[in-house]
Design a protein around this motif. Structure first.
Motif, mmCIF file in Angstrom:
data_model
loop_
_atom_site.group_PDB
_atom_site.id
_atom_site.type_symbol
_atom_site.label_atom_id
_atom_site.label_comp_id
_atom_site.label_asym_id
_atom_site.label_seq_id
_atom_site.Cartn_x
_atom_site.Cartn_y
_atom_site.Cartn_z
ATOM 1 N N PRO A 210 13.094 4.886 2.017
ATOM 2 C CA PRO A 210 12.930 5.311 3.512
ATOM 3 C C PRO A 210 12.009 3.939 4.158
ATOM 4 C CG PRO A 210 12.251 7.227 2.164
ATOM 5 C CD PRO A 210 12.782 5.941 1.203
ATOM 6 N N SER A 211 11.023 3.573 3.333
ATOM 7 C CA SER A 211 10.389 2.190 4.139
ATOM 8 C C SER A 211 11.176 1.133 4.363
ATOM 9 C CB SER A 211 9.328 1.923 3.055
ATOM 10 O OG SER A 211 8.649 2.951 2.894
ATOM 11 N N GLY B 160 -1.524 3.299 4.420
ATOM 12 C CA GLY B 160 -0.318 3.308 3.156
ATOM 13 C C GLY B 160 0.640 4.828 3.346
ATOM 14 N N LEU B 161 0.631 5.046 4.831
ATOM 15 C CA LEU B 161 1.257 6.205 4.995
ATOM 16 C C LEU B 161 2.725 6.076 4.975
ATOM 17 C CD1 LEU B 161 -0.931 7.814 8.025
ATOM 18 C CD2 LEU B 161 -0.857 8.165 5.367
ATOM 19 N N LEU B 162 3.516 6.926 4.737
ATOM 20 C CA LEU B 162 5.045 6.809 4.944
ATOM 21 C C LEU B 162 5.485 7.055 6.160
ATOM 22 C CD1 LEU B 162 5.829 8.606 1.589
ATOM 23 C CD2 LEU B 162 5.634 6.085 2.180
ATOM 24 N N PRO B 163 6.031 6.070 6.901
ATOM 25 C CA PRO B 163 6.289 6.191 8.413
ATOM 26 C C PRO B 163 7.517 7.277 8.706
ATOM 27 C CG PRO B 163 7.417 4.411 7.573
ATOM 28 C CD PRO B 163 6.553 4.784 6.469
ATOM 29 N N HIS B 164 8.261 7.866 7.854
ATOM 30 C CA HIS B 164 9.398 8.556 8.069
ATOM 31 C C HIS B 164 8.988 9.999 7.897
ATOM 32 C CE1 HIS B 164 9.462 7.714 3.843
ATOM 33 N NE2 HIS B 164 10.068 8.958 3.665
ATOM 34 N N ARG B 165 7.664 10.249 7.299
ATOM 35 C CA ARG B 165 7.596 11.588 7.225
ATOM 36 C C ARG B 165 6.258 12.184 8.407
ATOM 37 N NH1 ARG B 165 7.290 13.974 1.970
ATOM 38 N NH2 ARG B 165 9.410 13.372 1.037
ATOM 39 N N SER C 173 0.290 9.149 -5.710
ATOM 40 C CA SER C 173 0.834 10.401 -5.723
ATOM 41 C C SER C 173 1.651 10.954 -6.918
ATOM 42 C CB SER C 173 1.675 10.624 -4.471
ATOM 43 O OG SER C 173 1.122 9.998 -3.275
ATOM 44 N N PRO D 217 12.042 8.695 14.647
ATOM 45 C CA PRO D 217 11.774 10.162 14.942
ATOM 46 C C PRO D 217 10.852 10.639 15.879
ATOM 47 C CG PRO D 217 10.949 9.522 12.778
ATOM 48 C CD PRO D 217 11.604 8.346 13.412
ATOM 49 N N ALA E 113 0.469 3.941 -2.887
ATOM 50 C CA ALA E 113 0.239 5.454 -2.367
ATOM 51 C C ALA E 113 1.310 6.037 -3.055
ATOM 52 C CB ALA E 113 0.169 5.622 -0.841
ATOM 53 N N HIS F 83 8.359 14.157 17.003
ATOM 54 C CA HIS F 83 7.975 15.315 16.565
ATOM 55 C C HIS F 83 8.256 16.202 17.613
ATOM 56 C CE1 HIS F 83 4.385 14.312 19.061
ATOM 57 N NE2 HIS F 83 4.233 15.794 19.140
ATOM 58 N N PHE F 84 8.261 17.523 17.114
ATOM 59 C CA PHE F 84 8.422 18.572 17.984
ATOM 60 C C PHE F 84 7.157 19.365 17.894
ATOM 61 C CE2 PHE F 84 12.876 17.601 16.988
ATOM 62 C CZ PHE F 84 13.553 17.692 18.139
ATOM 63 N N GLU G 129 2.700 18.042 13.138
ATOM 64 C CA GLU G 129 3.995 17.636 13.173
ATOM 65 C C GLU G 129 4.257 16.163 13.743
ATOM 66 O OE1 GLU G 129 6.429 19.467 12.135
ATOM 67 O OE2 GLU G 129 5.322 21.222 11.583
ATOM 68 N N TYR G 130 3.143 15.442 13.879
ATOM 69 C CA TYR G 130 3.234 14.359 14.357
ATOM 70 C C TYR G 130 3.867 13.329 13.387
ATOM 71 C CZ TYR G 130 0.799 15.252 18.770
ATOM 72 O OH TYR G 130 0.565 15.604 19.932
ATOM 73 N N PHE G 131 4.138 12.097 13.870
ATOM 74 C CA PHE G 131 4.563 10.839 13.000
ATOM 75 C C PHE G 131 3.306 10.059 12.750
ATOM 76 C CE2 PHE G 131 8.662 12.726 13.502
ATOM 77 C CZ PHE G 131 9.162 12.667 12.162
ATOM 78 N N ARG H 56 -4.294 13.392 2.222
ATOM 79 C CA ARG H 56 -3.425 13.219 1.387
ATOM 80 C C ARG H 56 -3.900 13.055 -0.058
ATOM 81 N NH1 ARG H 56 0.611 8.239 1.552
ATOM 82 N NH2 ARG H 56 -1.284 7.159 1.499
ATOM 83 N N PHE I 26 2.950 15.266 0.082
ATOM 84 C CA PHE I 26 3.963 14.252 -0.562
ATOM 85 C C PHE I 26 3.435 14.317 -2.142
ATOM 86 C CE2 PHE I 26 5.056 9.974 -2.145
ATOM 87 C CZ PHE I 26 6.102 10.117 -2.183
ATOM 88 N N ARG J 247 2.973 6.659 13.261
ATOM 89 C CA ARG J 247 2.893 5.845 14.687
ATOM 90 C C ARG J 247 2.276 6.602 15.790
ATOM 91 N NH1 ARG J 247 7.371 6.921 17.681
ATOM 92 N NH2 ARG J 247 8.844 8.213 16.461
ATOM 93 N N GLU J 248 2.344 8.030 15.975
ATOM 94 C CA GLU J 248 2.069 8.607 16.967
ATOM 95 C C GLU J 248 0.407 8.800 17.007
ATOM 96 O OE1 GLU J 248 5.740 11.267 18.358
ATOM 97 O OE2 GLU J 248 4.838 11.993 16.571
ATOM 98 N N GLU K 97 4.603 17.620 -3.339
ATOM 99 C CA GLU K 97 5.898 17.764 -3.402
ATOM 100 C C GLU K 97 6.601 17.040 -4.783
ATOM 101 O OE1 GLU K 97 7.920 16.257 -0.210
ATOM 102 O OE2 GLU K 97 9.675 15.768 -0.917
ATOM 103 N N GLU L 148 0.768 -1.292 -0.119
ATOM 104 C CA GLU L 148 -0.061 -0.053 -0.072
ATOM 105 C C GLU L 148 0.848 1.269 -0.011
ATOM 106 O OE1 GLU L 148 -3.181 0.148 2.630
ATOM 107 O OE2 GLU L 148 -4.251 -1.050 1.370
ATOM 108 N N ALA L 149 1.930 1.181 0.400
ATOM 109 C CA ALA L 149 3.003 2.542 0.751
ATOM 110 C C ALA L 149 3.448 2.657 -0.956
ATOM 111 C CB ALA L 149 3.993 2.171 1.514
ATOM 112 N N ARG M 140 4.684 22.669 16.940
ATOM 113 C CA ARG M 140 5.173 23.859 15.997
ATOM 114 C C ARG M 140 5.580 24.995 16.804
ATOM 115 N NH1 ARG M 140 0.379 25.198 12.274
ATOM 116 N NH2 ARG M 140 1.969 25.895 11.035
#
Lengths: 688, 342
Positions: A265-266, B118-123, A251, A339, A247, A341-342, B161-163, B179, B131, B165-166, B134, A243-244, A344
């Motif tokens: 990245p995946s 189908g989300l990209l986990p690193h974004r 896109s 990672p 997606a 998050h911070f 700003e969350y990922f 998206r 995305f 998985r959060e 971009e 699915e990634a 905003r």
């Protein structure tokens, strides 16, 4: 009476239950009978089947030399490799300048040890809190204070070039293998052989094609670290969730965007596991490049062991282990680091707090060192000299820049004395002496002589029978064929000696490791402790295992077997514990409710189910043993490893390669048979 | 619906899985069933499907797992290459597009939501939503603006700003929806978007989805295996089995008039009164003018239950939104549906 239920097909293939033999077993028995008959008819056999064939049936080495010469000189490969060597040398000189001040571009180094320790500490903290910060900074502090900074940095300067190169090459090749099935089909067997080739076979071509010195060491290290990176990359890219991918396509990604933004990245986790492997293998290999005269931790260790300076050997061993543990723990922590998050509006310095702290710590110590260097009369040498001007600050600053020879805290001599004193105690000496005598006289030598006594066809047939029993005709052909090839090279007796060392060490390791693992798996606490220990011990470069062996037994056969034994004990124990722990709880509970005693439960439920996993450990133990037995050539063996080591002195590329293939083929036969058995067994048991 | 050309028009499309499926399809005798094809070593993912989707319509594709609904929708966006047939999107044969044109079409016209997101986990949420923008090369500032806008639309403000998985499952799917909407697509594919969610969240997300659709009026192909969900959302429902479309009709018709035994069995348990609208039961006036208070055409029989029971007239006039009487409804017929004797 067996508790495990067998499916009809399995009962048939195993020949159990109905008391009759399966076809496979009959053929295997036939082959064994033939082998035994040949052994009994030994006096009647022609001479070549018994003693070693000095010349070999075919002059493989000469043929190979012809091929190598053609490729090297006529096709001009040497020019290409020399060009690559030039580029590599430039990089190696740069890292060497930065890390230990070799007089080459960019003429900035050496970086003070405090600066590196500070940076490693912050990175460690970022990745895994105080524990990893201690490991990160502590390793560098230890190396500096014990007075091994420059040799450690000689080693690290090679890794600093080899690891990134292996990473990039592995990633690219992995992507190609993932994209193109034909390429992968070609690459896979090559990687399988690369992973079993003894390291001496990496070293000689590296020396011949890439110039003696750090360049050859770096090349051998890169090639050695490459296979797992390639395999992990391909694996990771295959596992990207569909699915990634979809997606990404929806896109509107182009192919390059797909790779760059979606696939790589995946596959992060697998790729980083590959990075961890690259680090570990680089360290293991770079230490071994001591055999082609590379300076550094390995070279020093080799020299110290040669002159039986056990104290210094021990200290260098600790340094190597610390670097191994640091690289392993940090890169593993990086794998699981997600990672965060911070909110905003977080200011930029807070977002980049760790990078800033790393840079800051680094800069401060570089600055201190810089200021101190410019002070007049830096009293670094004036330890304890009250007359020296500005001695305190100058001294502290000087030490923070560089730990001088006299300031190091090495206790080499003391440890030496302690070890020798300990070994000199009568009771200790009696035990080691007795062990040495017992193993040599009653086990090792008789076993070796028996193997050497056997006619060549007997051994080949026996291997064939084992192959047939486990995997049918194909496995039988692989096993018998590979061994027949070894016989035809003329190195049969050397190969048998190698094999005997491996087998006796692995059997002894099994006899110690299995009871230990079974005992440990009874309690969660001890299982975890021993697993953690095994995990750590597995990261040690194999070279390290020679140290205790030599300490205890000196330089002889028993030390060789002992070093292999402790090296292979690690995977054996680890996989046995994991196998036993992976037995489903329902099954052990069912056994409990059926009124099984502890022993019955172990024999009839736990061990049968753990056996496939244990076989994987057994297989790894044998692979490790083949690796170690070659290194042990250093102690003075009479096997293939010794011959290999001798080739390093010359330019006998053909001979080197033939010897290497002998080792690799033996390892591959065991690998094939054991893994085949394990997979079939798993399928039969329906576990995964 | 309106009279303009359909947005998606599929004619006799096939998707076979196996070795060299084109050759097999060309040599295959027509009318071979799913099992026969399987016996030949092929799997019919989509079997001779012809279907049209009009502008602004919401088509729901229903079926059990393995019935080919996901495969069909992936053929529409050419995530799968079809084995045979023809698919026109806005009059363009998508199988004839080259790689760049296909990418361009996806970048400008299509959005898709996936079952497991189908989300990209690193974004981060923001980067995931931005995305597609971009990818088509929009500048950082513009794509940020647009992404924030859609994030607000799906109610995820403050989580930029969350990922992934959060976030909870429902929130993750909101990111997936945002998206897919970022590029303002004309056609919106949703592949079981709510199946992975808990029942309560699912309900909430369906409401949210209806709210969005009210605002945006996209052309939608929506996949589900949940009949209740299909009934709530669909203009038309296509029921699939073994790669073929068994029936494609409005929910009322599917319930009242199942065309195949499979559809009949599928709809058996459905409470028809909740599905059938007054408009469907209305018979033409034939010049007569019915008397009395009309019932609204958009009401279901269930909604009219009290009135139907208390009423004494045999026929009731049915009026549309503007109050125009469009026909009369037989009270007995409606009561039969209400009592499950239809």
């Amino acid at each position: 009476m067996s508790i495990t239920t067998l499916s009809p097909s399995e009962t048939q293939s195993q020949g159990r239950g109905d008391g009759r033999w399966s076809e496979r077993q009959l053929v295997a028995i036939g082959l064994v009978a033939l082998a035994v008959a040949l052994a009994l008819a030994r006096p009647l056999l022609p001479e070549w089947t018994i003693v070693r064939v000095e010349e070999g049936l075919y002059a493989y080495a000469d043929w190979l030399d012809a091929v190598f010469n053609f490729v090297r000189d006529d096709l001009g490969l040497i020019h290409l490799t020399r060009a690559i060597a030039g580029g590599l040398e430039y990089l190696l000189d740069a890292t060497a300048n930065l890390l230990y001040g070799k007089k080459r571009w960019p003429h900035l180094g050496p970086i003070p040890w405090t600066a590196l320790a500070a940076a490693a500490g912050v990175i460690g903290y970022y990745l895994g809190g105080w524990r990893l910060a201690t490991i990160g900074a502590g390793t560098f502090v230890w190396a500096a204070l014990i007075g091994q900074w420059s040799i450690a940095m000689q080693t690290m300067s090679v890794i600093a070039v080899a690891a990134p190169t292996a990473f990039v090459m592995g990633l690219v090749l992995g992507i190609f293998a993932w994209k193109s099935r034909p390429f992968e089909a070609v690459l896979k067997p090559v990687l399988a052989i690369l992973q079993t080739l003894p390291f001496f076979t990496y070293l000689l071509p590296a020396v011949i094609f890439f110039k003696v010195g750090p360049t050859a060491g770096a090349v051998a290290t890169i090639v050695y670290a490459l296979p797992p990176m390639i395999l992990m990359t391909t694996l990771g890219l295959r596992k990207v969730p569909p699915e990634a991918v979809e997606a990404g396509k929806m896109s509107g990604c182009t192919r390059w965007q797909m790779l760059r933004h979606v696939y790589i990245p995946s596959a992060r986790t697998e790729i980083l596991v590959g990075v961890n492997q690259v680090f570990m293998l680089c360290l293991a290999m770079v230490v071994l490049t001591a055999f082609i005269g590379m300076p550094g931790l390995g070279g020093k260790l080799l020299a110290m062991m040669n002159s039986f300076k056990l104290g210094r050997s021990f200290e260098i061993g600790v340094t190597i282990v610390l670097f191994a543990v640091m690289l392993d723990r940090l890169s593993k922590a990086w794998v699981v680091k997600q990672p965060e998050h911070f909110e905003r509006g977080t200011p930029w310095w807070q977002r980049h707090a760790y990078s800033l702290a790393t840079f800051g710590g680094f800069a401060i110590f570089v600055l201190i060192a810089f200021l101190v260097r410019d002070l007049p009369n830096v009293p670094v040498k004036a330890v304890g000299d009250p007359e020296a001007e500005g001695s305190f600050f100058g001294y502290v600053g000087g030490v923070l820049d560089e730990v001088g020879r006299k300031q190091s805290l090495t206790q080499g001599k003391g440890i030496d004395k302690a070890i020798k004193g300990f070994l000199g105690i009568d009771s200790v000496q009696a035990v080691t002496e007795w062990l040495r005598w017992f193993l040599n006289v009653w086990i090792l030598i008789p076993f070796r002589n028996a193997l050497l006594w056997l006619p060549v066809p007997t051994v080949i047939l026996a291997i064939g029978a084992l192959g047939y029993l486990v995997g049918g005709a194909r496995s039988a052909l692989i096993g018998a064929g590979f061994f027949a090839f070894i016989a035809s090279t003329g190195w049969w007796d050397r190969a048998i000696i190698t094999l005997y060392t491996v087998i006796s060490a692995v059997i002894l390791a099994t006899l110690t490791g299995l009871p230990l693992a079974i005992w440990a798996s009874r309690s969660e606490k001890w299982a975890n402790r021993i697993l953690l220990f095994c995990d750590t011990a597995q990261t040690f470069p194999s070279f390290i295992y020679l140290i205790p062996a030599i300490m205890l037994f000196g330089v002889n056969d028993v030390a060789v077997v002992f070093s292999i034994l402790i090296f292979t004990l690690v995977p054996l124990t680890r996989y046995t514990i994991e196998g036993l722990r992976s037995v489903p709880v329902e099954l052990t509970e069912a056994a409990d409710m059926a009124g099984a005693t502890r022993r019955q439960k172990l024999w009839h439920v736990q061990l049968p189910l753990a056996l496939p996993t244990m076989a994987v450990g057994f297989n790894q133990a044998i692979m490790f043993a083949f690796f170690m037995v070659i290194i042990a050539a250093f102690i003075g063996t009479q096997d293939l490893g010794q011959e290999l080591q001798r080739t390093l002195a010359g330019t006998d590329l053909g001979k080197n390669f033939v010897l290497g293939m002998c080792v690799a083929l033996m390892a591959l036969v065991f690998d094939h048979i054991i893994m085949r058995w394990s997979t079939d067994r798993r399928k039969a048991l329906g576990v995964d | 619906m309106n009279s303009e050309a359909p947005v998606i028009s599929a004619r006799n499309i096939w998707k076979l899985f196996g070795a060299d499926p084109e050759k097999y399809l060309a040599s295959m005798t027509p009318g071979r069933g799913f099992d026969e094809i399987r016996a030949d070593g092929y799997i019919a993912g989509v079997k001779d499907v012809s279907i049209k989707v009009s502008r602004g319509e919401m088509l729901v594709i229903m079926g059990l797992s393995g019935s080919g609904k996901s495969t069909l929708v992936r053929c529409f966006s050419r995530l799968h290459e079809i084995t045979g047939g023809e698919i026109l999107v806005d009059g363009q044969d998508i199988m004839k597009l080259n790689e760049n044109d296909l990418i361009e079409m996806r970048r400008s016209k299509m959005g898709m939501v996936f079952q497991s997101f189908g989300l990209l986990p690193h974004r981060t949420v923001l980067e995931n939503v931005a995305f597609p923008l971009e990818m088509r090369g929009q500048d950082r500032h513009a794509r940020r603006e647009r992404a924030l806008e859609v994030i607000k639309l799906v109610g995820l403000e403050g989580r930029e700003e969350y990922f992934p998985r959060e976030l909870s499952g429902g929130q993750q799917q909101r990111v997936g929806i945002a998206r897919s909407l970022a590029i303002e697509p004309d056609i919106w594919f949703l592949d079981e978007p709510f199946s992975a969610l808990d029942p309560l969240i699912r309900r909430e997300m369906q409401d949210e989805f209806l709210r969005l659709q009210d605002m945006l009026s996209k052309t939608i192909v929506f996949i589900t295996h949940d009949f209740d969900e299909a009934l709530r959302l669909a203009d038309r429902i296509a029921i699939m089995k073994d790669g073929a479309v068994e029936q494609c009709d409005t929910p009322d018709k599917i319930v009242l008039d199942p065309q195949t035994p499979y559809v009949a069995k599928f709809t058996e348990e459905i409470e028809k009164a909740r599905v059938v609208h007054a408009s469907v039961l209305a018979k033409p006036l034939n010049g007569t003018t019915p008397e009395g208070e009309p019932v609204p055409a958009g009401a279901t029989v269930l909604q009219l239950a009290r009135q139907l029971v208390n009423e004494s007239r045999t026929t009731l006039p049915v009026a549309d939104k503007d109050g125009t009487v469009i026909g009369t409804m037989n009270r007995q017929e409606a009561l039969d549906i209400l009592l499950g004797e239809g």
